[in-house]
Scaffold this active site. Structure first.
Site, PDB file in Angstrom:
ATOM      1  N   GLN A 146       0.795  -1.220   0.000  1.00 44.36           N
ATOM      2  CA  GLN A 146       0.000   0.000   0.000  1.00 44.36           C
ATOM      3  C   GLN A 146       0.833   1.279   0.000  1.00 44.36           C
ATOM      4  O   GLN A 146       0.339   2.338  -0.377  1.00 44.36           O
ATOM      5  CB  GLN A 146      -0.961   0.001   1.193  1.00 44.36           C
ATOM      6  CG  GLN A 146      -1.994  -1.119   1.099  1.00 44.36           C
ATOM      7  CD  GLN A 146      -2.954  -1.119   2.276  1.00 44.36           C
ATOM      8  OE1 GLN A 146      -2.658  -1.703   3.311  1.00 44.36           O
ATOM      9  NE2 GLN A 146      -4.097  -0.480   2.137  1.00 44.36           N
ATOM     10  N   ARG A 170       3.798   0.021  13.043  1.00 45.97           N
ATOM     11  CA  ARG A 170       3.470  -1.290  12.477  1.00 45.97           C
ATOM     12  C   ARG A 170       3.538  -1.201  10.953  1.00 45.97           C
ATOM     13  O   ARG A 170       2.826  -0.399  10.343  1.00 45.97           O
ATOM     14  CB  ARG A 170       2.065  -1.720  12.932  1.00 45.97           C
ATOM     15  CG  ARG A 170       1.614  -2.991  12.269  1.00 45.97           C
ATOM     16  CD  ARG A 170       0.303  -3.563  12.825  1.00 45.97           C
ATOM     17  NE  ARG A 170      -0.044  -4.720  12.027  1.00 45.97           N
ATOM     18  CZ  ARG A 170      -1.090  -4.819  11.221  1.00 45.97           C
ATOM     19  NH1 ARG A 170      -1.978  -3.838  11.156  1.00 45.97           N
ATOM     20  NH2 ARG A 170      -1.289  -5.887  10.491  1.00 45.97           N
ATOM     21  N   HIS A 227       1.139  -9.204   4.710  1.00 41.60           N
ATOM     22  CA  HIS A 227      -0.008  -8.307   4.560  1.00 41.60           C
ATOM     23  C   HIS A 227      -0.414  -8.327   3.082  1.00 41.60           C
ATOM     24  O   HIS A 227      -0.379  -7.314   2.391  1.00 41.60           O
ATOM     25  CB  HIS A 227       0.336  -6.897   5.047  1.00 41.60           C
ATOM     26  CG  HIS A 227      -0.856  -6.041   5.384  1.00 41.60           C
ATOM     27  ND1 HIS A 227      -0.992  -5.378   6.583  1.00 41.60           N
ATOM     28  CD2 HIS A 227      -1.971  -5.737   4.675  1.00 41.60           C
ATOM     29  CE1 HIS A 227      -2.138  -4.697   6.589  1.00 41.60           C
ATOM     30  NE2 HIS A 227      -2.745  -4.898   5.429  1.00 41.60           N
ATOM     31  N   GLU A 229      -5.160 -10.112   9.042  1.00 41.47           N
ATOM     32  CA  GLU A 229      -6.560 -10.340   8.659  1.00 41.47           C
ATOM     33  C   GLU A 229      -6.772 -11.501   7.699  1.00 41.47           C
ATOM     34  O   GLU A 229      -7.220 -11.306   6.555  1.00 41.47           O
ATOM     35  CB  GLU A 229      -7.126  -9.071   8.009  1.00 41.47           C
ATOM     36  CG  GLU A 229      -7.196  -7.879   8.920  1.00 41.47           C
ATOM     37  CD  GLU A 229      -7.917  -6.695   8.260  1.00 41.47           C
ATOM     38  OE1 GLU A 229      -8.187  -6.740   7.053  1.00 41.47           O
ATOM     39  OE2 GLU A 229      -8.208  -5.725   8.965  1.00 41.47           O
ATOM     40  N   ASN A 279      -7.813  -5.790  14.472  1.00 42.60           N
ATOM     41  CA  ASN A 279      -8.159  -4.685  13.580  1.00 42.60           C
ATOM     42  C   ASN A 279      -9.666  -4.493  13.633  1.00 42.60           C
ATOM     43  O   ASN A 279     -10.419  -5.428  13.361  1.00 42.60           O
ATOM     44  CB  ASN A 279      -7.781  -4.994  12.128  1.00 42.60           C
ATOM     45  CG  ASN A 279      -6.279  -4.994  11.898  1.00 42.60           C
ATOM     46  OD1 ASN A 279      -5.507  -4.701  12.811  1.00 42.60           O
ATOM     47  ND2 ASN A 279      -5.874  -5.316  10.695  1.00 42.60           N
ATOM     48  N   TYR A 310     -12.967  -1.720  12.700  1.00 43.45           N
ATOM     49  CA  TYR A 310     -13.396  -0.496  12.035  1.00 43.45           C
ATOM     50  C   TYR A 310     -14.856  -0.135  12.277  1.00 43.45           C
ATOM     51  O   TYR A 310     -15.199   1.028  12.397  1.00 43.45           O
ATOM     52  CB  TYR A 310     -13.161  -0.599  10.521  1.00 43.45           C
ATOM     53  CG  TYR A 310     -11.691  -0.532  10.132  1.00 43.45           C
ATOM     54  CD1 TYR A 310     -11.099   0.684   9.811  1.00 43.45           C
ATOM     55  CD2 TYR A 310     -10.902  -1.675  10.103  1.00 43.45           C
ATOM     56  CE1 TYR A 310      -9.762   0.773   9.461  1.00 43.45           C
ATOM     57  CE2 TYR A 310      -9.559  -1.603   9.755  1.00 43.45           C
ATOM     58  CZ  TYR A 310      -8.997  -0.377   9.440  1.00 43.45           C
ATOM     59  OH  TYR A 310      -7.667  -0.299   9.108  1.00 43.45           O
ATOM     60  N   GLU A 337      -5.170  -1.952  14.204  1.00 41.24           N
ATOM     61  CA  GLU A 337      -5.679  -1.012  13.196  1.00 41.24           C
ATOM     62  C   GLU A 337      -7.035  -0.497  13.642  1.00 41.24           C
ATOM     63  O   GLU A 337      -7.865  -1.261  14.146  1.00 41.24           O
ATOM     64  CB  GLU A 337      -5.906  -1.671  11.823  1.00 41.24           C
ATOM     65  CG  GLU A 337      -4.678  -1.895  11.004  1.00 41.24           C
ATOM     66  CD  GLU A 337      -4.988  -2.564   9.657  1.00 41.24           C
ATOM     67  OE1 GLU A 337      -6.085  -2.342   9.096  1.00 41.24           O
ATOM     68  OE2 GLU A 337      -4.127  -3.315   9.187  1.00 41.24           O
ATOM     69  N   TRP A 372      -4.865   3.468  11.737  1.00 41.73           N
ATOM     70  CA  TRP A 372      -4.727   3.211  10.301  1.00 41.73           C
ATOM     71  C   TRP A 372      -5.257   4.429   9.582  1.00 41.73           C
ATOM     72  O   TRP A 372      -6.435   4.688   9.661  1.00 41.73           O
ATOM     73  CB  TRP A 372      -5.508   1.958   9.870  1.00 41.73           C
ATOM     74  CG  TRP A 372      -5.288   1.715   8.407  1.00 41.73           C
ATOM     75  CD1 TRP A 372      -5.992   2.248   7.356  1.00 41.73           C
ATOM     76  CD2 TRP A 372      -4.248   0.914   7.828  1.00 41.73           C
ATOM     77  NE1 TRP A 372      -5.455   1.825   6.171  1.00 41.73           N
ATOM     78  CE2 TRP A 372      -4.400   1.015   6.429  1.00 41.73           C
ATOM     79  CE3 TRP A 372      -3.202   0.134   8.356  1.00 41.73           C
ATOM     80  CZ2 TRP A 372      -3.528   0.350   5.543  1.00 41.73           C
ATOM     81  CZ3 TRP A 372      -2.361  -0.517   7.470  1.00 41.73           C
ATOM     82  CH2 TRP A 372      -2.532  -0.402   6.077  1.00 41.73           C
ATOM     83  N   TRP A 421      -6.219  -1.044  -1.911  1.00 41.38           N
ATOM     84  CA  TRP A 421      -6.548  -2.304  -2.578  1.00 41.38           C
ATOM     85  C   TRP A 421      -7.482  -2.117  -3.771  1.00 41.38           C
ATOM     86  O   TRP A 421      -7.205  -1.299  -4.631  1.00 41.38           O
ATOM     87  CB  TRP A 421      -7.116  -3.295  -1.530  1.00 41.38           C
ATOM     88  CG  TRP A 421      -6.216  -3.419  -0.326  1.00 41.38           C
ATOM     89  CD1 TRP A 421      -6.484  -2.973   0.934  1.00 41.38           C
ATOM     90  CD2 TRP A 421      -4.895  -3.994  -0.275  1.00 41.38           C
ATOM     91  NE1 TRP A 421      -5.424  -3.245   1.774  1.00 41.38           N
ATOM     92  CE2 TRP A 421      -4.438  -3.873   1.061  1.00 41.38           C
ATOM     93  CE3 TRP A 421      -4.053  -4.606  -1.214  1.00 41.38           C
ATOM     94  CZ2 TRP A 421      -3.186  -4.322   1.482  1.00 41.38           C
ATOM     95  CZ3 TRP A 421      -2.808  -5.062  -0.803  1.00 41.38           C
ATOM     96  CH2 TRP A 421      -2.391  -4.920   0.524  1.00 41.38           C
TER      97      TRP A 421
HETATM   98  C1  PNW Z   1      -7.848  -3.561   6.515  1.00 45.77           C
HETATM   99  N1  PNW Z   1     -14.198  -4.754   5.604  1.00 45.77           N
HETATM  100  O1  PNW Z   1      -8.666  -4.187   5.572  1.00 45.77           O
HETATM  101  C2  PNW Z   1      -6.433  -3.820   6.042  1.00 45.77           C
HETATM  102  O2  PNW Z   1      -5.629  -4.442   7.009  1.00 45.77           O
HETATM  103  C3  PNW Z   1      -5.760  -2.621   5.481  1.00 45.77           C
HETATM  104  O3  PNW Z   1      -4.749  -3.018   4.595  1.00 45.77           O
HETATM  105  C4  PNW Z   1      -6.769  -1.684   4.843  1.00 45.77           C
HETATM  106  O4  PNW Z   1      -6.184  -0.627   4.156  1.00 45.77           O
HETATM  107  C5  PNW Z   1      -7.664  -1.183   5.968  1.00 45.77           C
HETATM  108  O5  PNW Z   1      -8.230  -2.250   6.689  1.00 45.77           O
HETATM  109  C6  PNW Z   1      -8.773  -0.255   5.513  1.00 45.77           C
HETATM  110  O6  PNW Z   1      -9.701  -0.934   4.690  1.00 45.77           O
HETATM  111  C7  PNW Z   1     -10.046  -4.261   5.635  1.00 45.77           C
HETATM  112  O7  PNW Z   1     -14.776  -4.896   4.506  1.00 45.77           O
HETATM  113  C8  PNW Z   1     -10.705  -4.544   4.472  1.00 45.77           C
HETATM  114  O8  PNW Z   1     -14.844  -4.759   6.694  1.00 45.77           O
HETATM  115  C9  PNW Z   1     -12.074  -4.705   4.455  1.00 45.77           C
HETATM  116  C10 PNW Z   1     -12.795  -4.573   5.634  1.00 45.77           C
HETATM  117  C11 PNW Z   1     -12.142  -4.273   6.796  1.00 45.77           C
HETATM  118  C12 PNW Z   1     -10.761  -4.112   6.808  1.00 45.77           C
END
Ligand code: PNW
Length: 520
Positions: free
Chosen positions: A57, A113, A158, A203, A345, A347, A416, A461, A469
């Site tokens: 990335q 990281r 990764h 992940e 991680n 979100y 993250e 993050w 991606w």
């Molecule tokens: C993570 N979802 O990926 C990755 O570890 C990182 O490389 C990425 O840039 C970051 O989160 C932000 O997306 C994810 O669909 C990809 O829930 C998809 C999901 C969550 C995390």
């Protein structure tokens, strides 16, 4: 005794609630005082504060100095990401890592990281042909970090698999567990003096599902209902082999720790009064995280709820064996307990409702649950950049408690957490991201202070905008903005960088002298 304890808890909550003012709710949509009130206090003294990135990335230099192609080079060069974008140059961190470290110094982080690019170190995938220039690059980066007094946390994988290994089947080939262990061995040997925190995989659920189930990510294989389970099976064994290798061969002399990073959403029943919705939400939490967590942090095997679900669905599909592979007793003994901490991680949160989805004719991970996911679009704040990323801070606290209850009092690093905005002109006033960080870090603080979760660190993050991606440069997660149109790839701090720096400096949210809150 128990009554006293209960009274103390009630009194503590009352104290928080009685101090609540309007400004103590970050999101006006959230007004459940017991759950959503801002709490003041600090993290433990040795708390790790970091930022996270990943090789593909940010590095660029996709074919420089002997690097071999990865599956993401192939995928993007085939035009499979947003607007056919690629990470050939990305943030150019291969050349600009000193500037990156200077940015980290400004943030005041104690940890960084990042990940190693397997094809930069082993262009042919196997450990008998080492690219010295690749090793030198990471050694320089690690030296510079130590000089800056920043502790590295290094991810071995990764997602940028050497293309030559994908040509042999990639993670669907069981031999990959041995190839990964050989790569890990080389990295421990080459960098182990400089690295005390190792991550095997980032992940595995996400790269198995998006890469080998849906095929929307590299290597782009839509092997619905089978691929991701096969991949996961090999990845778990690869992780366990690498962990034991470190444990037996390097731990004593190098004194580091090694574990895995798992992605975890929180799943909340859409209708909390419906026993069906509650059951499917619980299943989702136990399976998304537990698919990898239960073997490693639990009893060496997949969660019973997952084995039963997939075996039943396989029967409905007239299959004589389950689509989920089985571990042998020896596998289980090898896998169980291969962790030194829990890398999480996180979100966002999803609502889950019961809905029949299992089909006799079509197998898919996403249809195994008899459930449907959604978001509370009425009361959750809008996601800015990534359509799936609704800020729901209280979900983090629930997830941290779920981990503690399910896998025991394991030390946890949030490896993250962060928020994206869309493409567009440079906007340094990123209020939505600031709110996200304040609220999520505050929920982490509640988990630590109130729920006694064994929380060791937090990584944002990301340090800077980077190649997201399949979404290319259209989703921006950076504390620093990066201009990808400019060959110099200039970095500019957003306001969130200043706010994160203050939170780090304060080690959380202390009540400051002469006020009743934290100035940010
Ligand atoms: C993570 N979802 O990926 C990755 O570890 C990182 O490389 C990425 O840039 C970051 O989160 C932000 O997306 C994810 O669909 C990809 O829930 C998809 C999901 C969550 C995390």
């Amino acid at each position: 005794m128990a009554v006293l304890h209960l009274l103390a808890i009630v009194a503590f909550h009352l104290l928080i609630i009685s101090e609540a003012k309007d400004s103590d709710f970050i999101y006006k949509e959230f007004t459940n005082p017991k759950r959503d009130t801002f709490v003041y206090g600090t993290f433990p003294k040795d708390f790790a504060w970091g930022v996270a990135t990943a090789s593909y990335q940010i590095e660029g230099a996709w074919d420089a100095d002997g690097k071999g192609p990865s599956i993401w080079d192939t995928f993007t060069h085939n035009g499979r990401s947003h607007k056919k974008q690629n990470a050939d140059v990305a943030c150019d961190s291969y050349n600009k890592y000193e500037e990156d470290i200077a940015m980290m110094k400004k943030l005041g982080v104690s940890h960084y990281r990042f990940s190693l690019s397997w094809p930069r170190i082993l262009p042919k995938g196997f450990a008998n042909e080492v690219n010295r220039e690749g090793i030198e690059y990471y050694k320089k980066l690690l030296d510079a970090l130590h000089k800056a007094n920043i502790e590295p946390m290094v991810t071995l994988y990764h997602w940028d698999l050497p293309q030559v290994l994908q040509d042999m089947g990639g993670w669907e080939n069981e031999m990959m567990a041995n190839y990964f262990a050989a790569y890990a061995d080389l990295c421990f040997q080459a960098f182990g003096e400089q690295v005390k925190l190792w991550i095997t995989f980032n992940e595995p659920t996400i790269f198995s599902l998006f890469g080998y189930e849906l095929g929307t990510d590299a290597p782009g294989l839509p092997h619905n209902g089978y691929g991701a389970y096969r991949v996961g099976h090999t990845v778990i064994k690869a992780h366990a082999k690498a962990w034991h290798l470190y444990d037996q061969k390097y731990r004593k002399s190098q004194g580091g720790k090694i574990s895995i990073v798992l992605h975890g959403n929180w799943f909340e029943p859409k209708n909390p009064d419906s026993e069906f919705d509650r059951a499917v939400a619980e299943k989702a939490s136990y399976v998304e995280l537990g698919w990898f967590a239960n073997p490693i942090f639990g009893d060496g095997d997949y969660p019973a709820i997952m084995k039963d679900m997939i075996a039943n669905n396989s029967r409905i599909q007239q299959l004589s064996t389950s689509r989920l592979p089985e571990f042998t007793e020896d596998d289980k003994r090898m896998i169980e307990g291969t962790f030194d901490f829990f890398g999480l991680n996180h979100y966002t949160t999803n609502l889950v409702a019961h809905k029949p989805t299992v089909s006799e004719h079509f197998a898919s991970f996403f249809m195994e649950f008899n459930g449907e996911m959604s978001q509370d679009k009425e009361s959750w704040p809008e996601p800015a950049g990534s359509p799936w990323l609704y800020p729901v801070p209280w979900g983090l606290r629930k997830l941290l408690n779920h981990i503690k209850q399910t896998y025991g009092d394991v030390p946890i690093y949030i490896t993250e957490n962060g928020f994206s905005e869309g493409e567009g002109p440079l906007n340094t006033k990123d209020t939505a991201r600031i709110n996200y960080y304040k609220a999520y870090i505050n929920e982490a603080l509640k988990a630590y202070l109130i729920d006694s979760v064994n929380l060791k660190g937090y990584f944002a993050w990301s340090l800077m905008d980077n190649f997201e991606w399949r979404s290319g440069y259209s989703e921006r997660f950076g504390l620093y903005h990066v201009d990808f149109e400019d060959p110099e790839r200039p970095r500019t701090p957003r306001e969130s960088a200043n706010v994160y720096a203050k939170i780090i400096k304060n080690n959380g949210f202390p009540v400051q002298a002469g006020t009743d809150h934290t100035e940010l």
